[in-house]
Design a protein around this motif. Structure first.
Motif, PDB file in Angstrom:
ATOM      1  N   ALA A  14      22.464  16.764  25.557  1.00 22.23           N
ATOM      2  CA  ALA A  14      22.548  15.307  25.689  1.00 22.23           C
ATOM      3  C   ALA A  14      21.562  14.683  24.717  1.00 22.23           C
ATOM      4  CB  ALA A  14      22.232  14.863  27.113  1.00 22.23           C
ATOM      5  N   TYR A 115      19.653  15.016  33.728  1.00 23.19           N
ATOM      6  CA  TYR A 115      20.076  15.570  32.448  1.00 23.19           C
ATOM      7  C   TYR A 115      21.489  16.144  32.546  1.00 23.19           C
ATOM      8  CZ  TYR A 115      18.891  16.757  27.679  1.00 23.19           C
ATOM      9  OH  TYR A 115      18.837  16.788  26.311  1.00 23.19           O
ATOM     10  N   ALA A 118      23.769  13.169  32.351  1.00 24.43           N
ATOM     11  CA  ALA A 118      23.785  12.655  30.978  1.00 24.43           C
ATOM     12  C   ALA A 118      24.605  13.576  30.075  1.00 24.43           C
ATOM     13  CB  ALA A 118      22.365  12.503  30.451  1.00 24.43           C
ATOM     14  N   ALA A 119      24.461  14.883  30.235  1.00 26.35           N
ATOM     15  CA  ALA A 119      25.217  15.839  29.416  1.00 26.35           C
ATOM     16  C   ALA A 119      26.716  15.662  29.632  1.00 26.35           C
ATOM     17  CB  ALA A 119      24.788  17.265  29.736  1.00 26.35           C
ATOM     18  N   PHE A 122      27.761  12.654  27.596  1.00 27.26           N
ATOM     19  CA  PHE A 122      27.783  12.940  26.161  1.00 27.26           C
ATOM     20  C   PHE A 122      28.907  13.895  25.775  1.00 27.26           C
ATOM     21  CE2 PHE A 122      23.717  10.890  26.135  1.00 27.26           C
ATOM     22  CZ  PHE A 122      23.610  10.368  24.851  1.00 27.26           C
TER      23      PHE A 122
END
Length: 163
Positions: A14, A115, A118-119, A122
């Motif tokens: 990310a 995270y 978020a990954a 993305f």
């Protein structure tokens, strides 16, 4: 006891960076999380703060600078950076190659969950949905308070993001 072999862990991508989470909060009673972050030249997160956890960085390789309290300071390999919660901070890789550093938030649990979310954002086609990123950050005790660093990798240029 937990033993994690060199290439084991959960790898997430990310913000143009990769983190290989070696130990996560769910394994430690949420006491600690440990991940190896790899940041491309020009990379680094936006200015942000953690309301719930302290954060330790152990710089393994690369040429990092840390913005703490509005002042950029060098953090060469071998440096250890300790940040208490609620301290706005960011780092940037000012070198020519990828940097590697350990990131250790304590207590664990929230950082890797953020995270992971978020990954997922993305990984979707098109520019990342920053509203979802900001919501995930808020849901896990983080606040993004500044813009991102300019990226130099092709993937990051294609998938640029702004706060």
């Amino acid at each position: 006891p937990i033993i994690v072999q060199p290439h084991e862990g959960q790898e997430l991508n990310a913000f143009g960076d990769t983190i290989l989470f070696k130990v996560v909060g769910g394994q430690t009673g949420n006491d600690i999380t440990i991940g190896m972050a790899i940041t491309p030249p020009g990379g680094g997160p936006p200015l942000h703060g953690h309301r719930l956890e302290h954060e330790v960085f152990i710089i393994e390789s690369g040429d990092l600078e840390m913005n703490i309290g509005g002042e950029w300071k060098k953090a060469p390999p071998g440096s250890v950076v300790f940040l208490t919660k609620d301290v706005p901070h960011q780092f940037r890789n000012v070198g020519d190659g990828p940097s590697r550093h350990w990131v250790i938030p304590s207590p664990g649990g929230g950082f890797e969950t953020f995270y992971e979310k978020a990954a997922a954002v993305f990984a979707e086609a098109g520019p990342p949905d920053m509203e979802r990123i900001l919501k995930a950050a808020a849901d896990h005790g983080m606040e993004i308070v500044g813009p991102h660093q300019d990226r130099t990798t092709e993937k990051a240029r294609i998938r640029s993001w702004k706060c």
